[in-house]
Design an enzyme around this catalytic site. Sequence first.
Site, PDB file in Angstrom:
ATOM      1  N   SER A 114       0.842  -1.192   0.000  1.00 13.23           N
ATOM      2  CA  SER A 114       0.000   0.000   0.000  1.00 13.23           C
ATOM      3  C   SER A 114       0.884   1.251   0.000  1.00 13.23           C
ATOM      4  O   SER A 114       1.725   1.404  -0.890  1.00 13.23           O
ATOM      5  CB  SER A 114      -0.953  -0.055   1.196  1.00 13.23           C
ATOM      6  N   ASP A 133       0.635  -3.505  -4.338  1.00 11.93           N
ATOM      7  CA  ASP A 133      -0.689  -2.889  -4.448  1.00 11.93           C
ATOM      8  C   ASP A 133      -0.764  -1.473  -3.900  1.00 11.93           C
ATOM      9  O   ASP A 133      -1.807  -1.055  -3.394  1.00 11.93           O
ATOM     10  CB  ASP A 133      -1.733  -3.772  -3.744  1.00 11.93           C
ATOM     11  N   HIS A 172      -6.784  -6.185  -1.413  1.00 13.14           N
ATOM     12  CA  HIS A 172      -5.660  -5.359  -0.975  1.00 13.14           C
ATOM     13  C   HIS A 172      -4.935  -5.999   0.207  1.00 13.14           C
ATOM     14  O   HIS A 172      -3.705  -5.995   0.283  1.00 13.14           O
ATOM     15  CB  HIS A 172      -6.179  -3.970  -0.595  1.00 13.14           C
TER      16      HIS A 172
END
EC number: 3.1.1.47
Length: 387
Positions: free
Chosen positions: A227, A250, A313
């Site tokens: 992230s 991601d 995610h």
Amino acid sequence: MLVQGTIICALVANAIASSIPSSFLLPEPSGPFKVQREILELTDWSRKDINSTLPRRLMVSRFNPIPEKHCIRTEDVPTFPPASAKLEDAILQAASGGHWVDGLLAASRIRVCADVKKGYQTDSHGDNHGIPILLFSPGGNTTRLVYSSIAQTISSAGYTVITMDHPHDTDIVEFLNGDIITGGEVTFSNPSVLPFWNDVRVQDTVFVLNQALKTSPHARIGMLGHSFGGSAVLSSMVKDGRISAGINFDGGLWGDAVNTGLGGRKKPQPYLQWGAYTHNRHNDTSWETLWKAMERLHPHAWKKELGIPAGRHNTFSDFPAIIDAGGVREVIGKASIDVLVGDIPAARSLEFIKVYVHDFFQFSLFGKDEGLLRGPSSKYPEVVFLD
């Protein structure tokens, strides 16, 4: 009605909490090495902490691969210290609309090598026994502790993995003396602040790298991030050429590195970005901008993009492992599970993350064949390649 409803909710919550074991073990790593975990506090005397006159302090977890013959004893240890478990559970309860299971994080354990044969030093010979060091930056507002199982799994394949907290960004940082710094200062609803916090992560990364190289000055270095930590990977690689390769799990990208990309140094710096669910460079402007910049400025630089269409995610975190090992998929409920982690079992996602990460760093740090990075594999159909 409000009081009655509150009582019913409390009874349900108590029933759910009592349905989980007092402790449960996260999946044991499948690699050939046992893994030692060290919890370390580092102080950067060259920098002041955010809005403070005091030096910046960091907490890191260092996962060292130990040859099985050198590991005398293993021990099951808590994944989270008490205050961190309590706060993160509360955050997850609120974020899930009350579907999270209270006490789940506090009950989780990982099995580590607790006693190493005398004479075996994890950082000896100046090159860490030839074992690469991988730095790991977590998601925004997210503790390093929710990546312990992933870090341990990667470490078991033959890597020292150092997960980092970033104080004031990370939800909670719990120091060895009991000091606590709560975070939440990174607000994704206000993108204008994100380049600043991205740069703070880069500075933290360079500092932790400097500390690691004091005892292993010849170790090969790579980096991973999830992230917001994925953005830190790219920016740290642009900032510091000692980081020879990196993987973005991601994460959207922030900072000037998006427009310059990698490939400007004599030494190659392979870069892998790996999306989940529908996230890819065709719907993420930052990813597309990076790709076009690298194709224009550094057309020969190695870069690839993978996807996990059935993933989510949080597939790149310990949440699937915690949920599966705690046996609470049905308790949390299908709708919440679908949003949080999806249908891929933790054992499966840990396995394919480990093998793709391993092949990438063997290729990028040791010059070996691309292995699974050559193209789609029938053995791992969950992983797709984007043209």
